[in-house]
Design an enzyme around this catalytic site. Sequence first.
Site, PDB file in Angstrom:
ATOM      1  N   TYR A 192     -11.995  12.763  -2.014  1.00 11.50           N
ATOM      2  CA  TYR A 192     -12.677  11.699  -0.677  1.00 11.50           C
ATOM      3  C   TYR A 192     -13.788  11.559  -0.128  1.00 11.50           C
ATOM      4  O   TYR A 192     -13.669  11.050   1.007  1.00 11.50           O
ATOM      5  CB  TYR A 192     -11.461  11.317   0.666  1.00 11.50           C
ATOM      6  CG  TYR A 192      -9.860  10.723  -0.770  1.00 11.50           C
ATOM      7  CD1 TYR A 192      -9.726  11.251  -1.423  1.00 11.50           C
ATOM      8  CD2 TYR A 192      -9.030  11.100  -0.048  1.00 11.50           C
ATOM      9  CE1 TYR A 192      -8.736  10.531  -2.492  1.00 11.50           C
ATOM     10  CE2 TYR A 192      -7.396  10.514  -0.555  1.00 11.50           C
ATOM     11  CZ  TYR A 192      -7.535  10.526  -1.563  1.00 11.50           C
ATOM     12  OH  TYR A 192      -6.255   9.988  -2.377  1.00 11.50           O
ATOM     13  N   LYS A 205      -5.636  18.028  -1.807  1.00  6.78           N
ATOM     14  CA  LYS A 205      -5.543  17.316  -3.433  1.00  6.78           C
ATOM     15  C   LYS A 205      -6.640  17.792  -4.524  1.00  6.78           C
ATOM     16  O   LYS A 205      -8.091  18.020  -3.657  1.00  6.78           O
ATOM     17  CB  LYS A 205      -5.222  16.011  -4.349  1.00  6.78           C
ATOM     18  CG  LYS A 205      -4.022  15.433  -3.823  1.00  6.78           C
ATOM     19  CD  LYS A 205      -4.116  13.543  -3.827  1.00  6.78           C
ATOM     20  CE  LYS A 205      -3.869  13.053  -2.923  1.00  6.78           C
ATOM     21  NZ  LYS A 205      -4.475  12.679  -2.235  1.00  6.78           N
ATOM     22  N   HIS A 228      -4.535  16.079  -8.810  1.00 10.72           N
ATOM     23  CA  HIS A 228      -5.000  15.233  -8.981  1.00 10.72           C
ATOM     24  C   HIS A 228      -4.998  14.339  -9.756  1.00 10.72           C
ATOM     25  O   HIS A 228      -4.019  13.516  -9.163  1.00 10.72           O
ATOM     26  CB  HIS A 228      -6.204  14.568  -7.973  1.00 10.72           C
ATOM     27  CG  HIS A 228      -6.913  14.096  -6.827  1.00 10.72           C
ATOM     28  ND1 HIS A 228      -7.401  13.892  -6.341  1.00 10.72           N
ATOM     29  CD2 HIS A 228      -6.269  12.317  -7.310  1.00 10.72           C
ATOM     30  CE1 HIS A 228      -7.115  12.539  -5.449  1.00 10.72           C
ATOM     31  NE2 HIS A 228      -6.507  11.775  -6.384  1.00 10.72           N
ATOM     32  N   LEU A 247       0.412  -0.517  -0.776  1.00  7.77           N
ATOM     33  CA  LEU A 247       0.389  -1.734  -0.330  1.00  7.77           C
ATOM     34  C   LEU A 247      -0.607  -2.957  -1.746  1.00  7.77           C
ATOM     35  O   LEU A 247      -0.844  -3.905  -1.027  1.00  7.77           O
ATOM     36  CB  LEU A 247      -1.066  -2.515   0.626  1.00  7.77           C
ATOM     37  CG  LEU A 247       0.204  -1.477   2.768  1.00  7.77           C
ATOM     38  CD1 LEU A 247      -1.231  -1.772   3.571  1.00  7.77           C
ATOM     39  CD2 LEU A 247       1.323  -2.740   2.508  1.00  7.77           C
ATOM     40  N   ILE A 295       1.978   5.886   2.031  1.00  4.88           N
ATOM     41  CA  ILE A 295       0.806   6.688   2.465  1.00  4.88           C
ATOM     42  C   ILE A 295      -0.037   5.603   3.284  1.00  4.88           C
ATOM     43  O   ILE A 295      -1.094   4.941   2.044  1.00  4.88           O
ATOM     44  CB  ILE A 295       0.800   7.919   2.011  1.00  4.88           C
ATOM     45  CG1 ILE A 295       0.479   7.786   0.953  1.00  4.88           C
ATOM     46  CG2 ILE A 295       0.964   9.152   2.328  1.00  4.88           C
ATOM     47  CD1 ILE A 295      -0.939   8.434  -0.009  1.00  4.88           C
ATOM     48  N   LYS A 302      -2.688   3.136   3.672  1.00 12.75           N
ATOM     49  CA  LYS A 302      -4.261   3.436   4.596  1.00 12.75           C
ATOM     50  C   LYS A 302      -4.559   2.182   5.375  1.00 12.75           C
ATOM     51  O   LYS A 302      -4.455   0.908   4.857  1.00 12.75           O
ATOM     52  CB  LYS A 302      -5.084   3.667   3.409  1.00 12.75           C
ATOM     53  CG  LYS A 302      -6.302   4.173   3.906  1.00 12.75           C
ATOM     54  CD  LYS A 302      -7.541   2.544   4.444  1.00 12.75           C
ATOM     55  CE  LYS A 302      -9.291   2.121   4.169  1.00 12.75           C
ATOM     56  NZ  LYS A 302      -9.087   1.129   4.213  1.00 12.75           N
ATOM     57  N   SER A 303      -5.458   2.604   6.597  1.00 22.58           N
ATOM     58  CA  SER A 303      -6.256   1.710   7.318  1.00 22.58           C
ATOM     59  C   SER A 303      -6.388   2.571   9.029  1.00 22.58           C
ATOM     60  O   SER A 303      -6.571   3.623   8.956  1.00 22.58           O
ATOM     61  CB  SER A 303      -5.062   1.137   8.118  1.00 22.58           C
ATOM     62  OG  SER A 303      -5.666   0.132   8.825  1.00 22.58           O
ATOM     63  N   VAL A 304      -7.804   1.587   8.832  1.00 18.75           N
ATOM     64  CA  VAL A 304      -9.101   1.993   9.499  1.00 18.75           C
ATOM     65  C   VAL A 304      -9.003   1.377  10.542  1.00 18.75           C
ATOM     66  O   VAL A 304      -9.709   1.624  12.018  1.00 18.75           O
ATOM     67  CB  VAL A 304     -10.159   2.007   8.942  1.00 18.75           C
ATOM     68  CG1 VAL A 304     -10.465   2.865   7.833  1.00 18.75           C
ATOM     69  CG2 VAL A 304     -10.650   0.403   9.092  1.00 18.75           C
ATOM     70  N   ARG A 317      -3.374  -1.752  12.890  1.00 20.21           N
ATOM     71  CA  ARG A 317      -2.727  -1.847  11.691  1.00 20.21           C
ATOM     72  C   ARG A 317      -2.250  -0.772  11.179  1.00 20.21           C
ATOM     73  O   ARG A 317      -1.251  -0.773  10.782  1.00 20.21           O
ATOM     74  CB  ARG A 317      -4.039  -2.716  10.102  1.00 20.21           C
ATOM     75  CG  ARG A 317      -4.153  -4.032  10.553  1.00 20.21           C
ATOM     76  CD  ARG A 317      -4.324  -4.015   9.707  1.00 20.21           C
ATOM     77  NE  ARG A 317      -6.193  -4.133   8.875  1.00 20.21           N
ATOM     78  CZ  ARG A 317      -7.336  -4.944   9.288  1.00 20.21           C
ATOM     79  NH1 ARG A 317      -6.928  -6.147  10.618  1.00 20.21           N
ATOM     80  NH2 ARG A 317      -8.466  -4.002   9.350  1.00 20.21           N
ATOM     81  N   ASN A 337       2.190  -0.166  10.677  1.00 25.49           N
ATOM     82  CA  ASN A 337       2.536   0.201   9.540  1.00 25.49           C
ATOM     83  C   ASN A 337       2.862   1.142   9.406  1.00 25.49           C
ATOM     84  O   ASN A 337       4.298   1.783   8.784  1.00 25.49           O
ATOM     85  CB  ASN A 337       0.942   0.991   8.490  1.00 25.49           C
ATOM     86  CG  ASN A 337       0.106  -0.887   7.897  1.00 25.49           C
ATOM     87  OD1 ASN A 337       0.568  -1.531   7.858  1.00 25.49           O
ATOM     88  ND2 ASN A 337      -0.907  -0.103   7.416  1.00 25.49           N
TER      89      ASN A 337
HETATM   90  P1  A2P Z   1      -7.806  -1.798   6.985  1.00 27.94           P
HETATM   91  O1  A2P Z   1      -8.316  -0.583   6.140  1.00 27.94           O
HETATM   92  O2  A2P Z   1      -9.370  -2.598   7.413  1.00 27.94           O
HETATM   93  O3  A2P Z   1      -7.027  -1.783   7.119  1.00 27.94           O
HETATM   94  P2  A2P Z   1      -3.553   0.569   0.031  1.00 27.94           P
HETATM   95  O4  A2P Z   1      -2.932   1.551   1.151  1.00 27.94           O
HETATM   96  O5  A2P Z   1      -2.236  -0.268  -0.500  1.00 27.94           O
HETATM   97  O6  A2P Z   1      -4.107   1.251  -0.206  1.00 27.94           O
HETATM   98  O7  A2P Z   1      -4.055  -0.721   0.730  1.00 27.94           O
HETATM   99  C1  A2P Z   1      -5.124  -0.389   2.497  1.00 27.94           C
HETATM  100  C2  A2P Z   1      -5.408  -1.757   2.202  1.00 27.94           C
HETATM  101  O8  A2P Z   1      -4.877  -2.515   2.853  1.00 27.94           O
HETATM  102  C3  A2P Z   1      -6.989  -1.790   2.737  1.00 27.94           C
HETATM  103  O9  A2P Z   1      -8.263  -2.801   2.463  1.00 27.94           O
HETATM  104  C4  A2P Z   1      -6.662  -2.016   4.756  1.00 27.94           C
HETATM  105  O10 A2P Z   1      -7.913  -1.927   5.824  1.00 27.94           O
HETATM  106  C5  A2P Z   1      -5.853  -2.865   4.283  1.00 27.94           C
HETATM  107  N1  A2P Z   1      -4.254  -2.951   5.183  1.00 27.94           N
HETATM  108  C6  A2P Z   1      -3.450  -1.892   5.560  1.00 27.94           C
HETATM  109  N2  A2P Z   1      -2.912  -1.627   6.332  1.00 27.94           N
HETATM  110  C7  A2P Z   1      -2.600  -3.447   6.519  1.00 27.94           C
HETATM  111  C8  A2P Z   1      -1.906  -4.477   7.454  1.00 27.94           C
HETATM  112  N3  A2P Z   1      -0.920  -4.117   7.887  1.00 27.94           N
HETATM  113  N4  A2P Z   1      -2.260  -5.275   6.981  1.00 27.94           N
HETATM  114  C9  A2P Z   1      -3.200  -6.007   6.505  1.00 27.94           C
HETATM  115  N5  A2P Z   1      -4.263  -4.951   5.626  1.00 27.94           N
HETATM  116  C10 A2P Z   1      -3.870  -3.824   6.238  1.00 27.94           C
END
Ligand code: A2P
Length: 261
Positions: free
Chosen positions: A37, A62, A95, A177, A215, A217-219, A223, A227
């Site tokens: 990553y 990993k 991985h 997600l 796990i 992911k969000s930045v 969100r 989550n």
């Molecule tokens: P972002 O980082 O802009 O929030 P996964 O974990 O299945 O890979 O999904 C990650 C994706 O889902 C990313 O594009 C993230 O965008 C988006 N995402 C994460 N949490 C949420 C949320 N609560 N609602 C909408 N989109 C989300």
Amino acid sequence: MPQLGLGVWRTPADETARVVATALSAGYRAVDTAAVYGNEAGVGEGIRASGLPRGEVFVTTKLWNESQGYDRALRAFDKSLERLGLDHVDLYLIHWPCPQQDIFVESWKALVRLREEGRAGSIGVSNFRVGDLERIIGETGVTPAVNQIELHPRFSQAGLREAHARLGVLTESWSPLGQGQLLDEPVLTRLAERHGKTPAQIILRWHVQLGLLVIPKSVNPQRIAQNLDVFDFELDEAEMAAVASLDVEDGRIGPDPAEFG
Ligand code: A2P
């Protein structure tokens, strides 16, 4: 190991420290990264910035595909620790099985040594198929603690989950997600409205109730907080089945472990 942690795949390296510190202050206590990553340094920085004692944060990283093999795995692990700025990780995973290389048993022996040395608290694998799991268990007598696999309502991996239960391996969901692609599904928006939650929270609650490690992911700070906020409501049996009805045979988004690497 906390059941729900922060994933940082595709989190840009220069944002990772902020994202990890944000998640830790929101209450997360687990972070999942990987050598490939490119953001292990940011993970370490974010943990230090949080001010939390090291022992309160569960860190997973990993082994990348090109570092498979006994000696290479040991060297790659040292480099991951260096980038993280840590003296141990809590979970270290292979991985991908990379069947074309066919050296994951050698890599696994290196991970067993790292666990014996206490530099990896637990060891596991990612993207392993049932046969891959049976092979490392058969050849080393050591069962991986975890198999982290692609798993979301569209690709719910019933067969592999069953095998994990039989073998005593925990299932961890990556791209839980569906990389955000499932969030407009009417089934999910309907359940979200009913519970006063978002579609993402409905999906994460489904993972939690299935007993999966997860796990997301969000930045985005909102969100990230959203989550984690999935422990104050429950889906009933019919609602769990409604989410599961999104499963399709070719629902995979990521690479096929039989071919990848
Ligand atoms: P972002 O980082 O802009 O929030 P996964 O974990 O299945 O890979 O999904 C990650 C994706 O889902 C990313 O594009 C993230 O965008 C988006 N995402 C994460 N949490 C949420 C949320 N609560 N609602 C909408 N989109 C989300």
